[in-house]
Design a protein around this motif. Structure first.
Motif, short mmCIF file in Angstrom:
data_model
loop_
_atom_site.label_atom_id
_atom_site.label_comp_id
_atom_site.label_asym_id
_atom_site.label_seq_id
_atom_site.Cartn_x
_atom_site.Cartn_y
_atom_site.Cartn_z
N ILE A 163 0.86 -1.20 0.00
CA ILE A 163 0.00 0.00 0.00
C ILE A 163 0.88 1.24 0.00
N ARG A 164 1.91 1.24 0.84
CA ARG A 164 2.84 2.38 0.91
C ARG A 164 3.56 2.56 -0.43
N GLN A 165 3.99 1.45 -1.04
CA GLN A 165 4.70 1.51 -2.31
C GLN A 165 3.81 2.09 -3.42
N VAL A 166 2.57 1.63 -3.50
CA VAL A 166 1.65 2.14 -4.52
C VAL A 166 1.43 3.64 -4.31
N ARG A 167 1.24 4.04 -3.07
CA ARG A 167 1.03 5.46 -2.78
C ARG A 167 2.26 6.28 -3.17
N ASN A 168 3.44 5.78 -2.81
CA ASN A 168 4.67 6.51 -3.14
C ASN A 168 4.93 6.54 -4.65
N THR A 169 4.58 5.47 -5.35
CA THR A 169 4.72 5.43 -6.81
C THR A 169 3.90 6.53 -7.46
N HIS A 170 2.76 6.84 -6.86
CA HIS A 170 1.90 7.89 -7.39
C HIS A 170 2.18 9.25 -6.74
N ALA A 171 3.27 9.32 -6.00
CA ALA A 171 3.74 10.57 -5.38
C ALA A 171 2.65 11.26 -4.56
N GLN A 172 1.98 10.47 -3.73
CA GLN A 172 0.93 11.02 -2.88
C GLN A 172 1.31 10.87 -1.42
N THR A 173 0.88 11.82 -0.62
CA THR A 173 1.05 11.73 0.82
C THR A 173 -0.08 10.88 1.38
N GLN A 174 0.11 10.41 2.60
CA GLN A 174 -0.98 9.70 3.28
C GLN A 174 -2.20 10.59 3.38
N GLU A 175 -1.98 11.84 3.73
CA GLU A 175 -3.10 12.77 3.91
C GLU A 175 -3.92 12.92 2.63
N ASN A 176 -3.23 13.01 1.50
CA ASN A 176 -3.93 13.15 0.23
C ASN A 176 -4.77 11.92 -0.06
N LEU A 177 -4.20 10.74 0.16
CA LEU A 177 -4.94 9.51 -0.09
C LEU A 177 -6.12 9.39 0.87
N ILE A 178 -5.90 9.73 2.12
CA ILE A 178 -6.98 9.69 3.11
C ILE A 178 -8.12 10.60 2.70
N ASP A 179 -7.80 11.81 2.26
CA ASP A 179 -8.82 12.76 1.83
C ASP A 179 -9.65 12.23 0.66
N VAL A 194 -9.32 -2.21 -0.21
CA VAL A 194 -8.33 -2.38 -1.27
C VAL A 194 -8.93 -1.93 -2.60
N LEU A 195 -10.19 -2.28 -2.83
CA LEU A 195 -10.88 -1.86 -4.05
C LEU A 195 -10.94 -0.34 -4.16
N LYS A 196 -11.24 0.35 -3.06
CA LYS A 196 -11.27 1.83 -3.08
C LYS A 196 -9.91 2.40 -3.45
N ILE A 197 -8.85 1.81 -2.90
CA ILE A 197 -7.49 2.27 -3.21
C ILE A 197 -7.21 2.04 -4.70
N CYS A 198 -7.58 0.87 -5.20
CA CYS A 198 -7.36 0.55 -6.61
C CYS A 198 -8.12 1.51 -7.52
N LYS A 199 -9.38 1.78 -7.18
CA LYS A 199 -10.17 2.72 -8.00
C LYS A 199 -9.53 4.10 -7.98
N HIS A 200 -9.06 4.52 -6.83
CA HIS A 200 -8.42 5.84 -6.72
C HIS A 200 -7.21 5.94 -7.66
N TYR A 201 -6.40 4.89 -7.71
CA TYR A 201 -5.19 4.90 -8.55
C TYR A 201 -5.44 4.37 -9.96
N LYS A 202 -6.69 4.02 -10.25
CA LYS A 202 -7.08 3.52 -11.57
C LYS A 202 -6.26 2.28 -11.96
N ILE A 203 -6.17 1.36 -11.00
CA ILE A 203 -5.53 0.06 -11.25
C ILE A 203 -6.54 -1.02 -10.87
#
Length: 84
Positions: free
Chosen positions: A21-37, A58-67
């Protein structure tokens, strides 16, 4: 594997999931706060392994990153548990 009577927790899998989860977020150059929002989930707790995300989270995270969920889990990191 921990078992508290209600459910078991595979510490190795939880750590792999947290890292990914951390790796996917970092790959998309997002902070935790941005993803949480954007997804309204307890990302910090997922990344530390304090909470285990549901498949719907996990599905919500995937939809957010379009994966796809397949893309999310289709990495060598999730070649676990080893085949016996």
């Amino acid at each position: 594997m921990a078992n508290n009577g209600r459910y078991f927790k595979d510490e190795i899998f939880v750590e792999k999931l947290s890292q990914h989860i951390r790796q996917v977020r970092n790959t998309h150059a997002q902070t935790q706060e941005n993803l949480i929002d954007n997804v309204h989930l307890t990302i910090g707790n997922y990344e530390t392994g304090d909470k285990i995300p549901t498949l719907m989270s996990v599905l919500k995270i995937c939809k957010h990153y379009k994966i796809s969920v397949r893309e999310f889990f289709d990495v060598d990191l999730f070649d676990y548990p080893p085949k016996q």
